[in-house]
Design a protein around this motif. Structure first.
Motif, PDB file in Angstrom:
ATOM      1  N   ASP A  96      25.859  41.544 -13.801  1.00  0.00           N
ATOM      2  CA  ASP A  96      24.886  40.492 -13.529  1.00  0.00           C
ATOM      3  C   ASP A  96      24.094  40.079 -14.766  1.00  0.00           C
ATOM      4  N   ASP A  97      23.741  41.046 -15.612  1.00  0.00           N
ATOM      5  CA  ASP A  97      22.995  40.707 -16.820  1.00  0.00           C
ATOM      6  C   ASP A  97      23.814  39.816 -17.754  1.00  0.00           C
ATOM      7  N   ILE A  99      26.251  37.767 -16.839  1.00  0.00           N
ATOM      8  CA  ILE A  99      26.404  36.455 -16.225  1.00  0.00           C
ATOM      9  C   ILE A  99      25.202  35.576 -16.557  1.00  0.00           C
ATOM     10  N   GLU A 100      24.002  36.150 -16.456  1.00  0.00           N
ATOM     11  CA  GLU A 100      22.785  35.394 -16.751  1.00  0.00           C
ATOM     12  C   GLU A 100      22.665  35.081 -18.238  1.00  0.00           C
ATOM     13  N   LYS A 101      22.954  36.070 -19.062  1.00  0.00           N
ATOM     14  CA  LYS A 101      22.821  35.896 -20.509  1.00  0.00           C
ATOM     15  C   LYS A 101      23.755  34.822 -21.036  1.00  0.00           C
ATOM     16  N   GLN A 103      25.181  32.399 -19.278  1.00  0.00           N
ATOM     17  CA  GLN A 103      25.150  31.164 -18.484  1.00  0.00           C
ATOM     18  C   GLN A 103      26.518  30.842 -17.860  1.00  0.00           C
ATOM     19  N   HIS A 105      27.111  30.804 -14.600  1.00  0.00           N
ATOM     20  CA  HIS A 105      26.909  30.479 -13.193  1.00  0.00           C
ATOM     21  C   HIS A 105      27.854  29.390 -12.690  1.00  0.00           C
ATOM     22  N   ARG A 129      23.822  40.802  -6.143  1.00  0.00           N
ATOM     23  CA  ARG A 129      22.843  39.818  -6.590  1.00  0.00           C
ATOM     24  C   ARG A 129      23.465  38.459  -6.907  1.00  0.00           C
ATOM     25  N   ILE A 133      21.651  35.072  -8.309  1.00  0.00           N
ATOM     26  CA  ILE A 133      21.957  34.653  -9.681  1.00  0.00           C
ATOM     27  C   ILE A 133      22.483  33.223  -9.712  1.00  0.00           C
ATOM     28  N   GLN A 136      19.825  30.305  -9.007  1.00  0.00           N
ATOM     29  CA  GLN A 136      18.641  30.165  -9.851  1.00  0.00           C
ATOM     30  C   GLN A 136      18.771  28.951 -10.775  1.00  0.00           C
ATOM     31  N   SER A 137      17.697  28.629 -11.442  1.00  0.00           N
ATOM     32  CA  SER A 137      17.669  27.543 -12.428  1.00  0.00           C
ATOM     33  C   SER A 137      18.137  26.202 -11.856  1.00  0.00           C
TER      34      SER A 137
END
Length: 344
Positions: A96-97, A99-101, A103, A105, A129, A133, A136-137
Motif C-alpha cells: 500500500d505504501d 501504491i501511494e508513493k 501514484q 491508483h 486498504r 487508497i 483518495q485524492s
C-alpha cells in the motif's frame, strides 16, 4: 527443518505463479473471452489482493521479478462451492505504501476493470486498504459497480466474528465490554452496529481522535480506554501497530483481527502470554475456498470484501447494511473460529 520447508513452499509457489501467468495469457484468457461472448462466463467476480509486507512479495518470487510481471497478475481462483459463483484472484506486486508513493491508483483501477470486463465478471472486490487508497485524492466516485467498496462485507464479517466469540466464550451480553481499535471508515460502522446489541458502551481508541466523548460509544486517543474490554476488534492499518496497546489489555482478552498485514506472531504471542487469544475476522461457506491459498491464509477463509463481491453476484448490489446482512445470512456465510496463520 522448518527453513527447508519454508524454502520448499516458496519454490512451489513461485513455479506455480509463473506457470499460471503463462497459461493464463495463452490459454485461459482467450477461453474466458469466448465464454463471455457465449454469455457463459467462467468467472463471476474478481478479488484483488496486494502484499502487506515485502515478505509476502517474496512468498511468490524474488523482489526483482516485479519489474517483469504485469500490473495485475492472476494468482489463483476462488472455488464456487454451493454458491455457483467462481472468483478470479489477481494480485498487485506493490504494497500500500508503494501504491501511494508511486501514484499507481488510476492505472490499477483501469487494469482491473479491463480484465473484469474481458472475462465477464459482474463484481470486483478489493482487499485491505485498497478501497481507501483508490478513493483518495478526488477519486471518490471511482468505486462504482462493478466494484464493491467492501465496507458492508467487512462490517458483516466482523459482527459475525464477535457474535461467535461471545457464544464460544459464553460472555454475558449485559455485562460484556467491547473495544474497537481504529475508529475510521469501518470502525465507526462496526461500533454503531454493536452499540444497539449490547448493554455496555463501545470503547473506541484511535490516535486521530481529538475530542474525547462518552455516549453510547466512548471515544479516546489513548488505548487505556480498552483496559476493561473482554473483546477488542483491531482495525488498525497494519497488525504491527497494535503492539503498543497490549500493555493496556486485560487478562484473557479476545482479539478479533481484521488488519492487513495481520497481527504478526510476536504480537499475538504477547497477547497469549496475557491469557488471551487472537482470532481472524473471516467467514466460511461450504465448498468455497482459495486455490492455491493466499500467504498466511487458510484456503477456506473468506474476508469481508470477498464476501461482498459474492453477495453482489448472487443477489445484486446492496443499498444498505441491513439489506446486505439479510442477503449474506440467507446465502449461509458463517463465522470461523480460527487463529492467525504465521507461515508464508
Amino acid at each position: 527443518m522448518k527453513r527447508a520447508w519454508i524454502r520448499a513452499v516458496f519454490v512451489a509457489r513461485f513455479m506455480g505463479y509463473l506457470t499460471i501467468l503463462v497459461l493464463w495469457s495463452i490459454v485461459f484468457l482467450p477461453l474466458c473471452r469466448i465464454l463471455k461472448r457465449l454469455q457463459k462466463p467462467f468467472f463471476d467476480f474478481v478479488f484483488v489482493v496486494y502484499p502487506g509486507t515485502l515478505d509476502q512479495v517474496r512468498g511468490y518470487g524474488p523482489i526483482w521479478v516485479r519489474k517483469y510481471v504485469p500490473m495485475v497478475s492472476v494468482i489463483g481462483i476462488v472455488e464456487k462451492g454451493r454458491t455457483g459463483k467462481r472468483g478470479l484472484v489477481i494480485g498487485i506486486p506493490w504494497d500500500d505504501d508503494e501504491i501511494e508513493k508511486n501514484q499507481l491508483h488510476d492505472v490499477i483501477v483501469r487494469n482491473v476493470e479491463k480484465l473484469a470486463d474481458a472475462i465477464g465478471a459482474t463484481s470486483i472486490a478489493l482487499a485491505g486498504r485498497l478501497p481507501a487508497i483508490l478513493t483518495q485524492s478526488g477519486r471518490k466516485n471511482v468505486l462504482n459497480p462493478p466494484f464493491v467498496v467492501g465496507d458492508k462485507g467487512a462490517v458483516f464479517t466482523i459482527i459475525k466474528a464477535v457474535e461467535r466469540a461471545i457464544g464460544v466464550q459464553k460472555f454475558n451480553p449485559q455485562t460484556i465490554q467491547i473495544g474497537v481499535v481504529g475508529y475510521g471508515f469501518i470502525g465507526s460502522r462496526v461500533a454503531n452496529v454493536l452499540k444497539n446489541s449490547i448493554a455496555q458502551p463501545i470503547r473506541a481508541a484511535d490516535p486521530r481522535i481529538t475530542v474525547e466523548k462518552r455516549t453510547q460509544v466512548w471515544l479516546s486517543n489513548s488505548p487505556n480506554i480498552l483496559a476493561d474490554c473482554d473483546i477488542v476488534i483491531v482495525l488498525a492499518g497494519k497488525g504491527e501497530q497494535f503492539k503498543d496497546a497490549i500493555p493496556y489489555l486485560k487478562e484473557g482478552v479476545i482479539v478479533v483481527d481484521d488488519t492487513h498485514p495481520q497481527i504478526p506472531a510476536h504480537v499475538s504471542g504477547a497477547i497469549e502470554k496475557k491469557g488471551g487469544k487472537v482470532f481472524k475476522a473471516v467467514l466460511g461457506l461450504r465448498g468455497m475456498k482459495f486455490k492455491p491459498r493466499l500467504p498466511k491464509w487458510e484456503a477456506d477463509w473468506l474476508p469481508g470484501c470477498c464476501v461482498e463481491a459474492v453477495v453482489a453476484c448472487l443477489r445484486g448490489f446492496s443499498q444498505s447494511q441491513l439489506e446486505f446482512d439479510t442477503r449474506a445470512n440467507e446465502i449461509g456465510f458463517e463465522a470461523l473460529e480460527v487463529t492467525n496463520k504465521s507461515d508464508l
